[in-house]
Structures are given as C-alpha cells and as structure tokens.
Design a protein around this motif. Structure first.
Motif: not given
Length: 200
Positions: A183-197
């Motif tokens: 099952l060929p799979t392309a995975v894209r990983l992203e890091l959620d931005a930290a909540e602004r304080r």
C-alpha cells in the motif's frame, strides 16, 4: 505496473503526459528557432538567407489549388480543436478514488469505498500519541491503491515514535484489513504552531 510507478501515485497526481507534451512542443519550437537562426545567418548560403519565409514557389502552388489548401487548413484546424478539447477535459479529470472489492462472490459482494478507507486510516492515525489531527486520501485505482496522509503533530511530539507507530500499527492494519501486500503511502508531517501567549 512497476512498484516505482505505483508509488508515485501516493506522492502527487501524475502529470507525465502533460510534461511529455510540453517537452515535445518546446523541443519542436527550439529546433524551429535554431533552424531559422541558421538560415538567417547565412550558414546555408546567402541566397537562402535573403529569401522570404514563405517560399514563393509554394505560395504559387497553393494559389493554383485554393480548394485543396482550404480543405487541408480546415481539416487541420478541426483536428487541433478536437485534440485541444480532449486534452483540456483530460487535464481537468478528477483524480481516481479507488473502491476496493474485498469479496466478489455472487450474493455476498463486499466493497470498501475510498471514503471509508480514508476515514478508517484517519481515525487510526489520530489515535497515535503525539498526533493532533490527520487527513487521509485514498488515490490511484482499485488494482493499485495508494494513500496520501497529512499529519499535524503536537508540540514536543516524538517524531520517531510517531513514525514507527504509523508504520507498524496504522499502515499495517490498513494493509491487513484490505487484504493487500503493498500500500504505497506518502506521509506529510507538520508541526502545529505553539499557542501564542499574551505578555502582560
């Protein structure tokens, strides 16, 4: 179909035909430009460089056969129009979403839709620790399905642990459930931005 060509479906929609046509047209244009430059510089003789682009002999020949010239021009124009419309429709054709038939027995047919596949894999991916949300799309065709997964990670997530669980749990479960070996799979990983304080 080779494994390499099948795997490319997971990365992005294939534009091989469009790229091939663009390359061929560009190559023909380049060759025509080089030929015009060679002739205009007189490398093939000064007489050829001074002659007009439309050969007078050819113009006279077409002038004595106006019906033939018009017929050929109309046929070529219609063919180019049909080809352009076909290419336009082909380019706008939506990407395939494979529905996989798990059982083809008469009276007990079982088909898993592409939406169900994507929803199941998405739910599994979002259950992985460190994953904030996921988006999954099943692409390709029923004979060679592929997955395109986008993963948004929480801040501070262990990337290696997330990747191992995706590979050993989520994707393995998907292959076993669908009864397919690859099952060929392309995975894209992203890091959620930290909540602004807000600083007070």
């Amino acid at each position: 179909m080779s494994r390499t060509s099948t795997s490319t479906k997971a990365l992005a929609r294939s534009y091989r035909a469009e790229r091939t046509l663009t390359f061929v047209l560009g190559l023909l244009g380049l060759l025509a430009g080089v030929a015009a430059l060679v002739v205009s510089l007189g490398w093939l003789g000064g007489f050829r460089a001074q002659r007009p682009i439309l050969d007078p002999i050819a113009v006279d020949w077409l002038g004595t056969r106006p019906v033939l010239a018009k017929t050929v021009a109309i046929v070529v124009g219609v063919l180019l129009l049909v080809f352009g419309l076909w290419w336009f429709v082909r380019s706008l054709r939506p990407e395939g979403r494979p529905d996989i038939e798990l059982d083809r027995s008469v009276g007990s047919e079982l088909t898993v839709t592409s939406g169900a596949i994507a929803s199941a894999v998405q739910a599994d991916a979002e259950s992985v620790q460190g994953v904030h949300r996921a988006r999954v799309r099943a692409v390709g065709d029923p004979a060679d399905p592929a997955l395109r997964i986008s993963i948004w990670l929480r801040e501070g997530s262990d990337l290696r642990a997330v990747w191992e669980e995706l590979d050993t749990t989520v994707l393995t479960r998907a292959r076993e459930s669908l009864g397919i070996e690859a099952l060929p799979t392309a995975v894209r990983l992203e890091l959620d931005a930290a909540e602004r304080r807000r600083v007070r």
